[in-house]
Design a protein around this motif. Structure first.
Motif, PDB file in Angstrom:
ATOM      1  N   GLY A 132      53.728 -41.538  -8.453  1.00  0.00           N
ATOM      2  CA  GLY A 132      53.293 -41.367  -9.833  1.00  0.00           C
ATOM      3  C   GLY A 132      53.893 -40.151 -10.517  1.00  0.00           C
ATOM      4  O   GLY A 132      53.637 -39.905 -11.691  1.00  0.00           O
ATOM      5  N   TYR A 133      54.672 -39.393  -9.758  1.00  0.00           N
ATOM      6  CA  TYR A 133      55.305 -38.213 -10.346  1.00  0.00           C
ATOM      7  C   TYR A 133      56.520 -38.624 -11.186  1.00  0.00           C
ATOM      8  O   TYR A 133      57.246 -39.555 -10.823  1.00  0.00           O
ATOM      9  CB  TYR A 133      55.786 -37.261  -9.256  1.00  0.00           C
ATOM     10  CG  TYR A 133      54.797 -36.190  -8.870  1.00  0.00           C
ATOM     11  CD1 TYR A 133      54.980 -34.866  -9.234  1.00  0.00           C
ATOM     12  CD2 TYR A 133      53.673 -36.513  -8.119  1.00  0.00           C
ATOM     13  CE1 TYR A 133      54.084 -33.875  -8.861  1.00  0.00           C
ATOM     14  CE2 TYR A 133      52.761 -35.531  -7.745  1.00  0.00           C
ATOM     15  CZ  TYR A 133      52.972 -34.215  -8.124  1.00  0.00           C
ATOM     16  OH  TYR A 133      52.082 -33.242  -7.746  1.00  0.00           O
ATOM     17  N   GLU A 134      56.713 -37.903 -12.264  1.00  0.00           N
ATOM     18  CA  GLU A 134      57.913 -38.071 -13.081  1.00  0.00           C
ATOM     19  C   GLU A 134      58.855 -36.929 -12.707  1.00  0.00           C
ATOM     20  O   GLU A 134      58.744 -35.819 -13.242  1.00  0.00           O
ATOM     21  CB  GLU A 134      57.508 -38.002 -14.560  1.00  0.00           C
ATOM     22  CG  GLU A 134      58.480 -38.645 -15.508  1.00  0.00           C
ATOM     23  CD  GLU A 134      58.710 -40.117 -15.176  1.00  0.00           C
ATOM     24  OE1 GLU A 134      59.895 -40.492 -15.081  1.00  0.00           O
ATOM     25  OE2 GLU A 134      57.730 -40.884 -15.002  1.00  0.00           O
TER      26      GLU A 134
ATOM     27  N   LEU B 145      56.632 -33.873 -13.316  1.00  0.00           N
ATOM     28  CA  LEU B 145      55.286 -33.969 -13.868  1.00  0.00           C
ATOM     29  C   LEU B 145      54.427 -34.815 -12.949  1.00  0.00           C
ATOM     30  O   LEU B 145      54.841 -35.900 -12.524  1.00  0.00           O
ATOM     31  CB  LEU B 145      55.319 -34.599 -15.257  1.00  0.00           C
ATOM     32  CG  LEU B 145      56.089 -33.827 -16.330  1.00  0.00           C
ATOM     33  CD1 LEU B 145      56.110 -34.619 -17.638  1.00  0.00           C
ATOM     34  CD2 LEU B 145      55.483 -32.450 -16.555  1.00  0.00           C
ATOM     35  N   CYS B 146      53.244 -34.334 -12.653  1.00  0.00           N
ATOM     36  CA  CYS B 146      52.315 -35.093 -11.823  1.00  0.00           C
ATOM     37  C   CYS B 146      51.817 -36.289 -12.642  1.00  0.00           C
ATOM     38  O   CYS B 146      52.005 -36.341 -13.850  1.00  0.00           O
ATOM     39  CB  CYS B 146      51.156 -34.214 -11.370  1.00  0.00           C
ATOM     40  SG  CYS B 146      49.999 -33.806 -12.686  1.00  0.00           S
ATOM     41  N   PRO B 147      51.179 -37.247 -11.996  1.00  0.00           N
ATOM     42  CA  PRO B 147      50.726 -38.438 -12.714  1.00  0.00           C
ATOM     43  C   PRO B 147      49.925 -38.102 -13.969  1.00  0.00           C
ATOM     44  O   PRO B 147      50.185 -38.667 -15.037  1.00  0.00           O
ATOM     45  CB  PRO B 147      49.862 -39.150 -11.674  1.00  0.00           C
ATOM     46  CG  PRO B 147      50.465 -38.758 -10.362  1.00  0.00           C
ATOM     47  CD  PRO B 147      50.933 -37.351 -10.543  1.00  0.00           C
ATOM     48  N   ALA B 150      52.164 -36.515 -16.645  1.00  0.00           N
ATOM     49  CA  ALA B 150      53.121 -37.497 -17.149  1.00  0.00           C
ATOM     50  C   ALA B 150      52.428 -38.428 -18.140  1.00  0.00           C
ATOM     51  O   ALA B 150      52.991 -38.777 -19.177  1.00  0.00           O
ATOM     52  CB  ALA B 150      53.715 -38.303 -15.997  1.00  0.00           C
TER      53      ALA B 150
END
Lengths: 159, 159
Positions: A132-134, B145-147, B150
DNA sequence: TTTTTTGCAAAACCTTTGCAGTTGG
DNA sequence: CCAACTGCAAAGGTTTTGCAAAAAA
């Protein structure tokens, strides 16, 4: 950059472009700041604050590193500049415009590979799907062994 | 996170295990060094040298940070300890045994996600296939960015 | 003139190093 | 005893900060 059907959000293509933005932001274009920008535009890769200072000093009056840092900080806040950490040394600064780059760094030999973000999209997708990380590799690079070092390692050679 | 069915290549499962290795390496198990190891074994995640020093100081005589660094350096050379850089702060140290971890860090909120290396193999394969690099996220994490962050970002919310 | 920016000096932060004295084996 | 280790102090490398002087608008 090849095709960029979408205009980049920040189109700073010259010192003057940035100068306008700085003024719009209540800032001034001092000689020193102009020189910092010129160095950034002239650089062909990310550079340290120290290097910017010495390069400028070679062309005239000395320019304090602390002022370079202050300039870079402001420019970074404005979205004009970005920095990357390639290992343990100083941060390296570059313009945001002109095509973003992402980095891979070899922990063993220090080799730096700079790639177009597009080429990392498959990797990014994997990471997004699983965690789920970007992910972005513009500020901190992908770290590991470069092809050569990986080969030596697997050949059982010493570190 | 949780189970680690496979034994790690370096099986240091107690202070005594490490002590034996240190002696075999010509080293000594000073009081201070033992305390450093105890802190590392007690920690539930990577910790800074500073933190190790203060924790030890709380239980008795002060223990210099420089000595902590010297100990960590030695232990790292021996393959007992490893450190990771999660952002701009100090390096964080942990025992190698007890299962390696790799990290993802959110640049916006600082959240740290620690995963078993196995779970990153698909990502690693992508990177190997495309760039020939053998990526590791034990020393420098995957950044982005974490979920949650994000999602906020894509909802058009402010930074 | 007014506000921003710079030079200079100093400090903060993380880490390493030198040396004399202490301690473990 | 002797090599390894520690405390202490100092320094190294990177970045930040305070303040008075200089410069941009």
């Amino acid at each position: 950059m090849t095709e960029s059907p979408l205009t980049s959000p920040l189109a700073f293509e010259s010192v003057d472009d940035v100068a306008a933005a700085i003024r719009a932001d209540g800032g001034r274009l001092s000689t020193a700041r102009r020189l910092v920008l010129e160095e950034l535009f002239a650089a062909d890769g990310p550079v340290s604050a120290e290097r910017i200072a010495t390069q400028i000093a070679r062309k005239g009056p000395t320019f304090e590193v602390s002022s370079v840092y202050r300039n870079l900080e402001r420019l970074e806040t404005m979205g004009v500049v970005r920095h990357v950490h390639l290992g343990h040394g100083p941060g390296l600064y570059s313009l945001v415009g002109g095509g973003a780059r992402e980095y891979l760094v070899c922990e063993r030999c220090g080799r730096v590979t700079s790639v177009e973000p597009k080429r990392l999209d498959a990797v990014r997708n994997q990471i997004r799907k699983r965690f789920g990380y970007e992910a972005r590799f513009t500020h901190f690079p992908i770290t590991g062994l470069c092809p050569d070092c990986a080969r030596e390692r697997s050949n059982g050679q010493r570190d």
